[in-house]
Design a protein around this motif. Structure first.
Motif, PDB file in Angstrom:
ATOM      1  N   PHE A  71       0.810  -1.219   0.000  1.00  0.00           N
ATOM      2  CA  PHE A  71       0.000   0.000   0.000  1.00  0.00           C
ATOM      3  C   PHE A  71       0.846   1.274   0.000  1.00  0.00           C
ATOM      4  N   ALA A  72       2.178   1.123  -0.017  1.00  0.00           N
ATOM      5  CA  ALA A  72       3.104   2.268  -0.015  1.00  0.00           C
ATOM      6  C   ALA A  72       2.846   3.190   1.172  1.00  0.00           C
ATOM      7  N   ILE A  73       2.811   2.595   2.358  1.00  0.00           N
ATOM      8  CA  ILE A  73       2.584   3.334   3.592  1.00  0.00           C
ATOM      9  C   ILE A  73       3.838   3.252   4.447  1.00  0.00           C
ATOM     10  N   GLU A  74       4.224   4.384   5.009  1.00  0.00           N
ATOM     11  CA  GLU A  74       5.367   4.408   5.919  1.00  0.00           C
ATOM     12  C   GLU A  74       4.946   3.752   7.238  1.00  0.00           C
ATOM     13  N   ILE A  75       5.530   2.620   7.564  1.00  0.00           N
ATOM     14  CA  ILE A  75       5.127   1.881   8.758  1.00  0.00           C
ATOM     15  C   ILE A  75       5.688   2.546  10.014  1.00  0.00           C
ATOM     16  N   ASP A  76       4.994   2.362  11.126  1.00  0.00           N
ATOM     17  CA  ASP A  76       5.422   2.843  12.450  1.00  0.00           C
ATOM     18  C   ASP A  76       5.468   4.361  12.560  1.00  0.00           C
ATOM     19  N   ARG A  77       4.721   5.071  11.736  1.00  0.00           N
ATOM     20  CA  ARG A  77       4.648   6.529  11.889  1.00  0.00           C
ATOM     21  C   ARG A  77       3.788   6.831  13.100  1.00  0.00           C
ATOM     22  N   LYS A  78       4.301   7.612  14.032  1.00  0.00           N
ATOM     23  CA  LYS A  78       3.638   7.775  15.324  1.00  0.00           C
ATOM     24  C   LYS A  78       3.056   9.165  15.566  1.00  0.00           C
ATOM     25  N   SER A  79       3.508  10.177  14.826  1.00  0.00           N
ATOM     26  CA  SER A  79       3.091  11.546  15.128  1.00  0.00           C
ATOM     27  C   SER A  79       2.532  12.248  13.896  1.00  0.00           C
ATOM     28  N   GLN A  80       1.468  13.032  14.109  1.00  0.00           N
ATOM     29  CA  GLN A  80       0.966  13.891  13.043  1.00  0.00           C
ATOM     30  C   GLN A  80       1.324  15.355  13.308  1.00  0.00           C
ATOM     31  N   SER A  81       2.272  15.564  14.245  1.00  0.00           N
ATOM     32  CA  SER A  81       2.676  16.927  14.598  1.00  0.00           C
ATOM     33  C   SER A  81       3.115  17.772  13.409  1.00  0.00           C
ATOM     34  N   PRO A  82       3.912  17.209  12.446  1.00  0.00           N
ATOM     35  CA  PRO A  82       4.343  18.067  11.326  1.00  0.00           C
ATOM     36  C   PRO A  82       3.193  18.631  10.504  1.00  0.00           C
ATOM     37  N   PHE A  83       2.016  18.006  10.595  1.00  0.00           N
ATOM     38  CA  PHE A  83       0.885  18.426   9.766  1.00  0.00           C
ATOM     39  C   PHE A  83      -0.036  19.426  10.473  1.00  0.00           C
TER      40      PHE A  83
END
Length: 327
Positions: free
Chosen positions: A193-205
């Motif tokens: 699915f072309a997803i970055e695994i283990d991404r934990k934060s949405q702070s940059p957004f």
């Protein structure tokens, strides 16, 4: 075999229904190609056989009616759309069913602002939850008994899960796939699915937009003063005195009205201004730092990373198309 019940609420986001269905059915295919048995029975569950979405532009034909599902293993609550209070009223019949399934041992996962529907059941009271950052203030107002951690991509507590905003729910789906299968399958799914695994934060957004939907006029004026004087070093004593309020009382009122302390608010306003400069200008990080009222490079970097999850240099490289970072 795990029974996955994907709700089909009225006034919901179509992709947040079809994407989890695609994820879990695809994992079944991965398993079968590896010579294993499929693990998931995936059903779309509705209050009616057909649910119209996007003002009638799309329709979803449910696999089963809610009343006919006596027991399930995972309830997926998709994102709602439009007027949230109206959407919750239209979907109120789901609420006791979700509670009943949870009490029978099911896990419940909300995607994006599906958190509003899950929180309306009362199951999240006293627990942590995430949702889309842009709805954070509205969520806190509606559900004061829930601890919102709007910088998180995923929360998990007592068989209840939630995800951050928009497409970040894919990370929660991957997380559940790994929990129900294994790391290898989750990695394969992330690559498929072309997803970055283990991404934990949405702070940059997160784009900070100070909470002004309150009735405390002096505090609103203090917020505007902070926002209009970004380059200044404003003290709490100065703010409190300007509006003729004692410091401790001012701090309490400010926190109650904005969900931030005065210091947190000033930091967030300055960092939001810095982010916009880093995204669009050719100024280097030091120039931006001075323009938002910081003179200590270490302090600026520390606060910037705490709020965004990235260093100023990394943020500029990520979001400025013509970044030429100079210190």
């Amino acid at each position: 075999m795990k029974h996955i019940s994907i709700l089909v609420p009225n006034e919901s986001v179509l992709t947040s229904i079809t994407d989890p269905r695609y994820m879990f059915t695809a994992v079944n295919e991965f398993l079968m190609k590896a010579g294993k048995e499929p693990l998931f029975k995936v059903q779309m569950v509705g209050l009616s056989p057909e649910v119209m979405l996007n003002q009638g532009s799309f329709s979803v034909h449910t696999d089963v009616l809610m009343k006919d599902v006596k027991k399930t293993d995972l309830v997926v609550v998709p994102a709602l759309s439009g007027d949230l209070k109206k959407a919750l009223e239209l979907n109120k019949d789901f609420m006791p069913w979700i509670v009943a399934q949870y009490e029978k041992g099911a896990e419940v996962a909300s995607l994006c602002i599906g958190a509003f529907l899950l929180a309306s059941t009362g199951l999240l009271n006293g627990k942590k939850c995430s949702t889309h950052w842009i709805y954070a203030n509205e969520f806190r107002d509606m559900f004061p008994d829930v601890t919102l951690v709007d910088d998180r991509i995923i929360t998990e507590q007592d068989r209840l899960y939630s995800s951050g905003g928009a497409a970040s729910y894919w990370n929660l789906l991957l997380y559940l796939v790994e929990k129900y299968t294994d790391r290898q399958t989750a990695i394969f799914a992330s690559k498929f699915f072309a997803i970055e695994i283990d991404r934990k934060s949405q702070s940059p957004f997160i784009m900070f937009n100070g909470q002004k939907q309150h009735e405390d006029e002096p505090i609103r004026q203090a917020q505007e003063y902070i926002e209009n004087n970004i380059m200044e070093r404003i003290t709490i004593e100065e703010l409190a005195g300007k509006f003729a309020i004692g410091r401790r009382h001012f701090e309490r009122r400010f926190k109650k009205a904005t969900n931030n302390t005065p210091v947190e608010y000033m930091q967030r306003v300055k960092i939001e201004a810095a982010k916009k400069q880093l995204e669009t200008s050719q100024k280097n990080v030091s120039e931006v730092m001075y323009e938002v009222g910081y003179s200590d490079t270490k302090a600026f970097r520390t606060v910037f990373k705490k709020i965004t999850g990235l260093s100023p240099v990394d943020y500029k490289n990520k979001y400025n198309k013509h970044a030429e970072v100079m210190m």
